[in-house]
Design an enzyme around this catalytic site. Structure first.
Site, PDB file in Angstrom:
ATOM      1  N   GLY A 193     -20.307   6.356   3.448  1.00  0.00           N
ATOM      2  CA  GLY A 193     -19.288   6.716   2.454  1.00  0.00           C
ATOM      3  C   GLY A 193     -19.937   6.879   1.100  1.00  0.00           C
ATOM      4  O   GLY A 193     -20.767   6.051   0.708  1.00  0.00           O
ATOM      5  N   LYS A 227       0.857  -1.190   0.000  1.00  0.00           N
ATOM      6  CA  LYS A 227       0.000   0.000   0.000  1.00  0.00           C
ATOM      7  C   LYS A 227       0.883   1.227   0.000  1.00  0.00           C
ATOM      8  O   LYS A 227       2.000   1.199   0.514  1.00  0.00           O
ATOM      9  CB  LYS A 227      -0.877   0.028   1.258  1.00  0.00           C
ATOM     10  CG  LYS A 227      -2.095   0.890   1.089  1.00  0.00           C
ATOM     11  CD  LYS A 227      -3.180   0.092   0.400  1.00  0.00           C
ATOM     12  CE  LYS A 227      -4.472   0.839   0.288  1.00  0.00           C
ATOM     13  NZ  LYS A 227      -5.554  -0.099  -0.052  1.00  0.00           N
ATOM     14  N   GLY A 261     -17.965   7.965  -1.769  1.00  0.00           N
ATOM     15  CA  GLY A 261     -16.909   8.125  -2.772  1.00  0.00           C
ATOM     16  C   GLY A 261     -17.166   7.122  -3.888  1.00  0.00           C
ATOM     17  O   GLY A 261     -18.297   6.667  -4.081  1.00  0.00           O
TER      18      GLY A 261
HETATM   19  N1  GLU Z   1      -7.314   0.255  -3.213  1.00  0.00           N
HETATM   20  C1  GLU Z   1      -8.053  -0.923  -3.512  1.00  0.00           C
HETATM   21  C2  GLU Z   1      -8.089  -1.837  -2.314  1.00  0.00           C
HETATM   22  O1  GLU Z   1      -7.924  -1.411  -1.194  1.00  0.00           O
HETATM   23  C3  GLU Z   1      -7.603  -1.599  -4.798  1.00  0.00           C
HETATM   24  C4  GLU Z   1      -6.178  -2.052  -4.846  1.00  0.00           C
HETATM   25  C5  GLU Z   1      -5.722  -2.567  -6.202  1.00  0.00           C
HETATM   26  O2  GLU Z   1      -6.506  -2.606  -7.127  1.00  0.00           O
HETATM   27  O3  GLU Z   1      -4.529  -2.913  -6.281  1.00  0.00           O
HETATM   28  O4  GLU Z   1      -8.357  -2.996  -2.424  1.00  0.00           O
END
Ligand code: GLU
Length: 414
Positions: free
Chosen positions: A217, A105, A219
């Site tokens: 939420g 992340k 978004g």
């Molecule tokens: N941000 C999204 C998640 O928390 C997608 C991550 C991705 O597609 O790599 O799962």
């Protein structure tokens, strides 16, 4: 009572599962620590000529099952603890749905609401420049998360490609369709969550047409979930954004609320609705609750107030371990984040596969493949839950931990 941090929550869930299955102590120790933590401070020239320094992170939790994968969030409250937690949840999430990735992340400490489009682009490009040695289509593949979107992914892909000297669409997912994005990716997290929600609804014998839902939420994820639910006959009675929420007994038309929010900046004040706080929304008398905002919303102190019979976690880490235990005791069926919101990364995987083969699929094909993956994962987790008489979360962690441990041992990574 002190609310545990996201990383403390993630470690507690891991421990609950490993206590049940009894894994090797040394493997457990590996799972408790991110493989790599990158912290960067990068300068960006702002529109007023000043140079501001931004802090960013990229955490790679585990890459035993493949290159690491996970979004980048732009948020003023991003910190290392949160990014570490989110990276570990990506490891478990990718493993639960059986896609060949580890977890990572990224985050940048920034409030996008105070930036011009040009500043946003410069920050996005500068962040990628500062982490470029650690990412790549077979190393670590970012994607969108809170307050980042396909346009930002496009800039980031372009920056990386320019530095590499070759077109590299597979370095990042969630891109605009015209530069290698996948059809269906923009609403995939919500669609995956909806597929999971319908599986749970069937198991519980609820009737969609008579089912009231509250979505926290609004978004990309929360809005699309509310929209898809409404399209399938569910009654969405409440939605909210960071400023607060709205409630209507008759039900809302999410597309209209979306238009209103675009004009006014919030869902609050939408005609015919009563204002509720985000806290009140969680405690509404609904059948299904969908937290789709952020971490640490359902806590020990408010879990007892939840009236929903089914909770589908589209946010990452919305529930603390104590709250999770209280919901289990109350017989609330909770589908955990690492299963419920895995649709986004699943279609990211499809995007990456399409980038590598240079052959692009129809929206129908994407959604059919997503359905297969999500339903299979739900069934697997459900049967583990039955076998261990646990909740769905512990079952999902059991499945993930077993697979990742096996990968570590198969590679003899020690
Ligand atoms: N941000 C999204 C998640 O928390 C997608 C991550 C991705 O597609 O790599 O799962």
């Amino acid at each position: 009572m002190k609310t545990p941090s996201p990383f403390e929550c993630s470690m507690c869930y891991l421990k609950n599962a490993t206590d049940l299955i009894g894994i090797d102590e040394d493997i457990y120790n590996i799972l408790c620590h991110p493989k790599r933590i990158i912290e960067v401070n990068f300068p960006v020239q702002m529109d007023n000529g000043r140079i501001r320094l931004f802090k960013g992170f990229r955490v790679q939790h585990n890459d035993s099952r493949g290159p690491t994968k996970g979004g980048i969030r732009f948020f003023p409250k991003v910190d290392l603890d949160e990014v570490k937690a989110l990276a570990s949840w990506m490891t478990w999430k990718c493993t639960v749905v059986g896609i060949p990735y580890g977890g990572a992340k990224g985050g940048v400490v920034v409030n996008t609401k105070n930036l011009s489009e040009e500043e946003l682009e410069r920050i996005s490009r500068a962040y990628i420049r500062s982490i470029r040695h650690y990412i790549g289509p077979h190393r670590d593949i970012p994607a969108p998360d809170m307050y980042t979107n396909s346009k930002i992914m496009g800039w980031m892909m372009d920056e990386y490609s320019a530095l590499k000297g070759e077109y590299t669409p597979g370095v990042i997912t969630g891109k605009p369709i015209e530069i290698g994005g996948s059809k269906g990716r923009s609403y995939a997290t919500a669609m995956g969550g909806f597929i999971i929600l319908e599986k749970a609804v069937k198991k519980m014998g609820l009737k969609p047409k008579k089912t009231c839902v509250a979505v926290q939420g609004f978004g990309n994820v929360g809005f699309n979930m509310a929209r898809i639910l409404h399209e399938h006959g569910y009654k969405v009675v409440a939605v909210s954004d960071s400023k607060g929420g709205i409630f209507s007994k008759q039900g809302l038309v999410p597309a209209k609320v979306f238009e209103y929010k675009k004009k006014t900046g919030s869902v609050i004040g939408f005609k015919g609705t009563k204002s509720v706080t985000n806290k009140e929304l969680l405690a509404l008398d609904v059948d299904i609750l969908v937290p789709a905002a952020m971490e640490n919303q359902i806590l020990a102190e408010n879990a007892g107030k939840i009236k929903a019979k089914l909770v589908v976690e589209l946010a990452n880490g919305p529930t603390t371990p104590k709250a999770s235990a209280a919901l289990f005791k109350k017989k609330v069926f909770v589908v955990p984040d690492i299963l419920a919101n895995a649709g986004g990364v699943t279609v990211s995987y499809f995007e990456w596969v399409q980038n590598h083969s240079n052959f692009y699929w129809s929206e129908k094909e994407v959604n059919e493949k997503l359905k297969q993956k999500m339903e299979a994962a739900f069934d697997e987790v459900y049967s583990i839950m039955k076998a261990y008489k646990s909740d769905m979360r512990t079952a999902a962690y059991i499945l993930a931990v077993k697979r990742v441990s096996e990968a570590i041992q198969s590679r003899s990574e020690y």
